[in-house]
Design a protein around this motif. Structure first.
Motif, PDB file in Angstrom:
ATOM      1  N   ALA A 130    -102.975 154.747  -4.347  1.00 45.34           N
ATOM      2  CA  ALA A 130    -101.748 154.617  -3.558  1.00 45.34           C
ATOM      3  C   ALA A 130    -101.343 155.973  -3.013  1.00 45.34           C
ATOM      4  O   ALA A 130    -101.483 157.001  -3.683  1.00 45.34           O
ATOM      5  N   LYS A 131    -100.852 155.980  -1.788  1.00 43.13           N
ATOM      6  CA  LYS A 131    -100.558 157.237  -1.104  1.00 43.13           C
ATOM      7  C   LYS A 131     -99.123 157.270  -0.579  1.00 43.13           C
ATOM      8  O   LYS A 131     -98.527 156.233  -0.287  1.00 43.13           O
ATOM      9  N   ARG A 132     -98.614 158.459  -0.473  1.00 41.31           N
ATOM     10  CA  ARG A 132     -97.374 158.732   0.227  1.00 41.31           C
ATOM     11  C   ARG A 132     -97.715 159.590   1.443  1.00 41.31           C
ATOM     12  O   ARG A 132     -98.827 160.109   1.548  1.00 41.31           O
ATOM     13  N   ALA A 133     -96.765 159.741   2.351  1.00 42.72           N
ATOM     14  CA  ALA A 133     -97.050 160.511   3.561  1.00 42.72           C
ATOM     15  C   ALA A 133     -95.827 161.306   3.991  1.00 42.72           C
ATOM     16  O   ALA A 133     -94.689 160.845   3.874  1.00 42.72           O
ATOM     17  N   VAL A 134     -96.106 162.497   4.483  1.00 45.16           N
ATOM     18  CA  VAL A 134     -95.069 163.329   5.092  1.00 45.16           C
ATOM     19  C   VAL A 134     -95.599 163.803   6.433  1.00 45.16           C
ATOM     20  O   VAL A 134     -96.818 163.889   6.653  1.00 45.16           O
ATOM     21  N   ARG A 135     -94.687 164.109   7.336  1.00 47.82           N
ATOM     22  CA  ARG A 135     -95.070 164.661   8.634  1.00 47.82           C
ATOM     23  C   ARG A 135     -94.527 166.073   8.720  1.00 47.82           C
ATOM     24  O   ARG A 135     -93.350 166.318   8.433  1.00 47.82           O
ATOM     25  N   ALA A 136     -95.404 166.989   9.105  1.00 52.08           N
ATOM     26  CA  ALA A 136     -95.049 168.403   9.156  1.00 52.08           C
ATOM     27  C   ALA A 136     -94.689 168.795  10.578  1.00 52.08           C
ATOM     28  O   ALA A 136     -95.384 168.421  11.532  1.00 52.08           O
ATOM     29  N   ALA A 137     -93.596 169.551  10.713  1.00 49.09           N
ATOM     30  CA  ALA A 137     -93.127 169.962  12.035  1.00 49.09           C
ATOM     31  C   ALA A 137     -92.695 171.421  12.021  1.00 49.09           C
ATOM     32  O   ALA A 137     -92.271 171.952  10.990  1.00 49.09           O
ATOM     33  N   ARG A 138     -92.797 172.034  13.191  1.00 48.77           N
ATOM     34  CA  ARG A 138     -92.295 173.402  13.347  1.00 48.77           C
ATOM     35  C   ARG A 138     -90.770 173.379  13.422  1.00 48.77           C
ATOM     36  O   ARG A 138     -90.153 172.313  13.549  1.00 48.77           O
ATOM     37  N   ASP A 139     -90.172 174.542  13.372  1.00 48.14           N
ATOM     38  CA  ASP A 139     -88.714 174.630  13.472  1.00 48.14           C
ATOM     39  C   ASP A 139     -88.208 174.082  14.805  1.00 48.14           C
ATOM     40  O   ASP A 139     -87.059 173.646  14.912  1.00 48.14           O
TER      41      ASP A 139
END
Length: 445
Positions: free
Chosen positions: A351-360
């Motif tokens: 099972a997985k979770r997810a995040v999205r990475a963004a610049r400032d």
């Protein structure tokens, strides 16, 4: 032999038989209650797409509430499955947990769009229901979002009901509105989901004003304006467009709301009609174009004096990608990761979770998938800002409070599209707008 379509309220038979044969075998083997995790994801995006749009989650939750095997469904299954399975189905109610991406969220290859936790039998039977809804609605919403981007702020009306199944038309109208379209021609979508509706007249209206002396376009326009006022839209291409525009303004006056063109070289015609309207003093009369438009045709009209688009066939069929290609795969059994290893159909276990990475600045850079239960991988993103993507949808079989509404999903998507790198909004072929990276993944059996 004739067949009668039942007045169906249960959604339990909107499924494939192999799901029930697995349930039957699991009951006999004593594995029906093994705790499992299933995930919905797309291995890849349709050809030419740079992102996908999640749509249909709200519809899935609605249908899940009606996923019950009542007397009529049990009778229909006699001879299909054995009596112990029928007995299990009689009391079926999904009692597990579901997390997922909110409607209107962008997704990319591998994104865990939906995570279903429960006993093997109670969860495996939801595969077809989940995929049929999410694959259809996400395909339409993904196509619609591309059209909205191509329109660059000009409104679009969905009018594809006559080009798809009558029930699919309602779902398509909902997904289209979520993607940013302004309104739909479908009245059931307006009633069921509150989507704004719009519509005026077809060529049949103008043709109906034909008598022994020939056609009378002016009479058709006059009757329409008499009933609906100059705020209406007149269809001017039944016969000659130049004559049609002149008749429209002479009948309705320079305050006519709009004229519609449904055929021909729309760019050339829009320029000609705009000049004619301006010469007639109808400088505020809008130009609506329709007729087999897709995102590429809309983009090609961006420099033309078009005020509003009407889209149908291309939208409700996903503009060449009628399915989002999502799959429903078992990834964990009793806490142990499992994965399919077939060539070109591999899956990542656990099972997985997810995040999205963004610049400032807000521009997203990548999506990071990590093992469920592990800490959010702050170190994997460096100085980037991380946002959790999955939200709770179902707990103990019940829909949780606060699941985003259709209006909220529409706004969420609009905000999300702004975060994509500029090349990610292009209509040209290329890699997904951002990459997907797996970290802290367990070894699968």
């Amino acid at each position: 032999m004739s067949y009668r379509v039942a007045n169906v309220t249960s959604t339990a038979l909107l499924t494939d038989q192999y799901e029930l044969t697995m349930v039957s075998a699991a009951l006999a083997a004593g594995t029906a209650d093994r705790r499992c995790v299933f995930e919905v994801f797309a291995r890849r995006l349709p050809d030419g797409r740079r992102y996908g749009v999640v749509a249909g989650t709200g519809r899935l939750l609605d249908e899940l509430e009606n996923f019950r095997f009542g007397p009529a469904e049990i009778d229909a299954l006699r001879g299909v499955v054995d009596e112990p399975t029928l007995e299990w189905l009689r009391s079926y109610r999904f009692g597990g947990e579901i997390d997922g991406y909110a409607e209107g969220e962008l997704y990319f290859p591998g994104s865990p769009i939906l995570t279903v936790r429960g006993g093997f039998a109670e969860a495996v039977v939801l595969e077809t229901l989940a995929l049929s809804i999410l694959n259809h609605d996400s395909a339409v919403a993904s196509a619609g979002a591309r059209m909205v981007s191509a329109a660059a702020g000009r409104p679009i009306i969905e009018m594809g009901s006559r080009r798809t199944h009558e029930r699919a038309a309602v779902a398509a109208a909902r997904a289209a509105y979520l993607s940013g379209l302004t309104a739909t021609s479908n009245l059931e979508a307006a009633r069921t989901y509150g989507v704004p509706s719009a519509g005026t007249a077809a060529h049949a209206w103008t043709l109906a004003f034909t008598g022994p002396g020939g056609s009378d376009e002016r009479a058709a326009f006059a009757a329409q304006v008499a009933k609906h006022g100059p705020e209406t839209t007149l269809l001017v291409d039944t016969y000659d467009i130049t004559t049609g525009v002149r008749n429209a303004i002479e009948v309705a006056g320079p305050g006519l709301n709009a004229v519609r063109i449904d055929s021909g070289d729309l760019g050339v015609l829009a320029r000609q009609v705009r000049q004619q309207l301006d010469d007639l003093g109808a400088t505020g009369t809008k130009i609506v174009v329709s007729g087999d438009l897709d995102e590429y045709a809309i983009a090609s009209l961006r420099a033309e004096p078009v005020d509003l688009y009407g889209v149908g066939t291309s939208l409700v069929t996903g503009s060449g990608a009628p399915t989002a290609g999502m799959v429903y795969k078992l990834v964990e059994v009793d806490g142990l990761p499992v994965a399919k290893r077939s060539s070109h159909k591999e899956s990542h276990g656990g099972a997985k979770r997810a995040v999205r990475a963004a610049r400032d600045t807000g521009t997203v850079v990548e999506e990071i998938l990590y093992r469920d239960g592990a800490a959010v991988p702050e170190s994997a993103a460096g100085s980037l800002n991380l946002r959790e993507l999955q939200i709770p949808l179902v707990r103990g079989g019940d829909r949780v409070d606060g699941v985003p509404t259709l209006t909220e999903a529409r706004s969420h998507l609009a905000r999300g599209l702004v975060t994509l790198p500029w090349e990610g909004l292009g209509l040209s072929h290329g890699d997904p707008a951002i990459g997907t990276r797996y970290v802290n993944q367990p070894e699968a059996s």
